[in-house]
Scaffold this active site. Structure first.
Site, PDB file in Angstrom:
ATOM      1  N   ASN A 140       0.838  -1.194   0.000  1.00  0.00           N
ATOM      2  CA  ASN A 140       0.000   0.000   0.000  1.00  0.00           C
ATOM      3  C   ASN A 140       0.868   1.236   0.000  1.00  0.00           C
ATOM      4  O   ASN A 140       1.981   1.239   0.524  1.00  0.00           O
ATOM      5  CB  ASN A 140      -0.940   0.013   1.224  1.00  0.00           C
ATOM      6  CG  ASN A 140      -0.307   0.700   2.417  1.00  0.00           C
ATOM      7  OD1 ASN A 140      -0.326   1.929   2.524  1.00  0.00           O
ATOM      8  ND2 ASN A 140       0.303  -0.093   3.304  1.00  0.00           N
TER       9      ASN A 140
ATOM     10  N   ASN B 218      -2.334   6.934  16.903  1.00  0.00           N
ATOM     11  CA  ASN B 218      -1.153   6.839  16.058  1.00  0.00           C
ATOM     12  C   ASN B 218      -0.826   8.231  15.512  1.00  0.00           C
ATOM     13  O   ASN B 218      -1.656   8.864  14.875  1.00  0.00           O
ATOM     14  CB  ASN B 218      -1.391   5.835  14.930  1.00  0.00           C
ATOM     15  CG  ASN B 218      -0.136   5.557  14.132  1.00  0.00           C
ATOM     16  OD1 ASN B 218       0.286   6.374  13.322  1.00  0.00           O
ATOM     17  ND2 ASN B 218       0.489   4.411  14.377  1.00  0.00           N
TER      18      ASN B 218
ATOM     19  N   CYS C 130       6.554   5.383   8.626  1.00  0.00           N
ATOM     20  CA  CYS C 130       5.709   5.292   7.439  1.00  0.00           C
ATOM     21  C   CYS C 130       6.565   5.409   6.179  1.00  0.00           C
ATOM     22  O   CYS C 130       7.249   6.412   5.996  1.00  0.00           O
ATOM     23  CB  CYS C 130       4.643   6.389   7.435  1.00  0.00           C
ATOM     24  SG  CYS C 130       3.636   6.307   5.936  1.00  0.00           S
TER      25      CYS C 130
ATOM     26  N   ASN D  69       6.594  -1.922  11.152  1.00  0.00           N
ATOM     27  CA  ASN D  69       5.801  -1.294  10.115  1.00  0.00           C
ATOM     28  C   ASN D  69       6.046  -2.086   8.823  1.00  0.00           C
ATOM     29  O   ASN D  69       6.710  -3.123   8.835  1.00  0.00           O
ATOM     30  CB  ASN D  69       6.202   0.183   9.975  1.00  0.00           C
ATOM     31  CG  ASN D  69       5.081   1.033   9.381  1.00  0.00           C
ATOM     32  OD1 ASN D  69       4.413   0.613   8.438  1.00  0.00           O
ATOM     33  ND2 ASN D  69       4.884   2.221   9.923  1.00  0.00           N
TER      34      ASN D  69
ATOM     35  N   GLY E  98      -3.041  -6.299  11.428  1.00  0.00           N
ATOM     36  CA  GLY E  98      -3.263  -5.254  10.434  1.00  0.00           C
ATOM     37  C   GLY E  98      -3.964  -5.739   9.195  1.00  0.00           C
ATOM     38  O   GLY E  98      -5.199  -5.831   9.131  1.00  0.00           O
TER      39      GLY E  98
END
Lengths: 282, 244
Positions: free
Chosen positions: A66, A97, A128, A190, A263
């Site tokens: 993504n 977050n 991120c 992540n 997730g």
């Protein structure tokens, strides 16, 4: 399966991960989300963001890539519009977050969220991969990671959990830098930076070319990093990365995690967290 | 939205690569034409979003084109069960159609217009349907729309040989005095319809989706009325809110 996460008791260690659960409202229409330990809401920045161009999603055999780019309504809208809605359906502390494009932005967003009673923990996203000039760039350097940790700790009394990137040479050194700077906990991993090409056009599928790879394919990598970090620090670690079943949760706990985030699995089976909690409680 | 198990009753080709699948199961969450379902297919990671062609109390009809691995696996299933999320998306609004709506479908964008046409006809409206296909042999469902009582025009973009069909794009055959338009098809067609029409209308969009129920932000778009998720706030958007 009650556990304590950075001083706050949670009914079970299952926590939907940021970016896969919105602000909880869509899932609250499907089941009583109060069965969760807590959940981590969508990465929130100071200002409203649309995020990246489309396509933002590319499928993989065991997961997806993504590149959403932190689409969110901005911290003030979250506080004034979203949290009052959430209060109607979720009666436990939620994990906020937080993301930013400068040390100051992280601190400013954290300071605003610190005043919200509904929020239990601040999960600081320094990982991120889908934004330029922020996100993962901060999580790749122990000194910057420590600086953000200190800046956020200075403006909040809530537990601060630093969310780490796997796209680094030595995740343990980043984890230790955050711990030394006062982090109350760590969450990892992540997404892994990845990409796919469209065979017809010869171009990357994702408009932003690269994106974050998540899903069951990254589980062994996540497990290994959680194990390494949990053995190197003395603060709680939240394990995540491809967790899709109760057995995966058990493995993460065996690797040293205090709690586990789920997730990508939520996107395929919206009831997965409920099913996992029921199996763990059985 | 509801997750439930459907049984395959029928799965047959309508053209060389377009299939019609009829399933039985709980359709109670499907409330409007133009909504879609999201199907778990063994062998692919993500679900496959497919528009609803028709539905009644316990059957669901889907028409889909084989475009990749997921739809290819789906196309060879003759029986068995499928895990399906139903009731996704906003669907078409028939209350603002006026008494003479025109429906324009392009290729595999035709199917969701079928349940819509059925609803509009049941509301005693005059329904013109323009079905656009690339070639003669890609045509499907023209008779089904006519059987509902619609005025059907089939438009062939390339090398039309069948005398019952018209040559060219659907936008060349817009009727006079239509009151509203509905469309679904590839984005270049939606853009052409947007430019050729002079009334308010509803356009159904397609996009790569992560979840299909509004949480991953994988399919967002900008509109005049703010950011919208194609899967949750769409797939149907009003002409007046679209930014092309």
């Amino acid at each position: 399966m009650k556990t304590t996460l950075c001083g706050i008791e949670i009914d079970n260690p299952v926590i939907p991960a940021s970016g896969t659960y919105g602000y909880g409202l869509e899932f609250a229409e499907l089941y009583d989300i109060n069965i969760l330990g807590t959940f981590s809401f969508k990465g929130t920045t100071l200002n409203s963001r649309f995020g990246n161009d489309l396509p933002r999603i590319a499928e993989c055999p065991a997961g997806l890539i993504n590149s959403v780019g932190l689409q969110n309504p901005g911290v003030d809208a979250v506080i004034n519009e979203v949290l009052p809605e959430l209060k109607k359906v979720f009666h436990k502390p939620v994990m906020a977050n937080v993301c930013g494009f400068s040390v100051e932005e992280y601190a400013e967003v954290a300071e605003k969220l610190d005043k919200c009673d509904q929020i239990g923990w601040l999960e600081i996203n320094i990982s991120c991969p889908n934004v330029h000039g922020g996100g993962a760039a901060f999580g790749a350097d122990p000194k910057v990671a420590a600086k953000i940790t200190s800046a956020v700790k200075a403006v909040t009394t809530k537990p601060v959990i630093m969310k780490l990137s796997p796209n680094v040479t030595d995740i343990v050194s980043i984890a230790k830098a955050c711990e030394d700077a006062g982090a109350d906990g760590l969450s990892l991993i992540n997404t892994l930076l990845g990409m796919r090409f469209d065979l017809k056009t010869g171009k990357p599928i994702i408009a932003n070319k690269m994106g974050g790879y998540s899903g069951p394919g990254i589980f062994p990598v996540a497990l290994r990093m959680v194990y390494q970090v949990a053995n190197a620090v003395n603060i709680p670690v939240i394990g995540m990365g491809g967790v899709s079943s109760a057995d995966d949760v058990r493995e993460m706990l065996m690797a040293g995690a205090t709690a586990v985030q789920i997730g990508t699995a939520n996107l395929v089976n919206p009831f997965i967290c409920k099913e996992i909690i029921e199996e763990l409680n059985a | 939205m509801k997750q439930s198990v459907f049984s395959i009753i029928e799965n047959k080709p309508l053209t060389s690569n377009v299939y019609k699948m009829v399933l039985s199961g709980d359709t109670s969450e499907i409330t409007k034409p133009g909504q879609f379902v999201n199907i778990k297919i063994d062998g692919t990671f993500l679900r496959r979003p497919i528009s609803v062609c028709d539905y009644d109390e316990n059957t669901l009809t889907l028409i889909y084109k084989v475009v990749g691995k997921g739809t290819e696996i789906l196309s060879i299933m003759q029986s068995g069960e499928l895990d399906i999320l139903t009731g996704l998306g906003n669907g078409y609004d028939t209350e603002i159609s006026g008494n003479h709506p025109v429906l324009m479908g392009g290729g595999v964008g035709v199917p969701p217009l079928y349940a819509l046409a059925k609803k509009l006809i049941s509301e005693n409206k005059t329904v013109d349907v323009l079905l656009g296909f690339n070639t003669d042999d890609e045509v499907f469902y023209a008779k089904e729309f006519a059987d509902l009582g619609c005025n059907v025009t089939v438009c062939i973009a390339d090398n039309c040989r069948n005398s019952e069909y018209k040559n060219g794009f659907v936008t060349a055959y817009l009727p006079e005095n239509y009151t509203h338009f509905y469309t679904c098809g590839p984005e270049p067609m939606l853009k052409a319809v947007y430019n050729a029409t002079n009334t308010e209308g509803q356009l159904s969009f397609e996009e790569r989706m992560g979840c299909g129920f509004g949480v991953c932000m994988g399919c967002s778009c900008k509109t005049i009325t703010g950011y919208k998720r194609i899967c949750k706030d769409g797939p149907v958007l009003l002409k007046s809110e679209i930014i092309f």
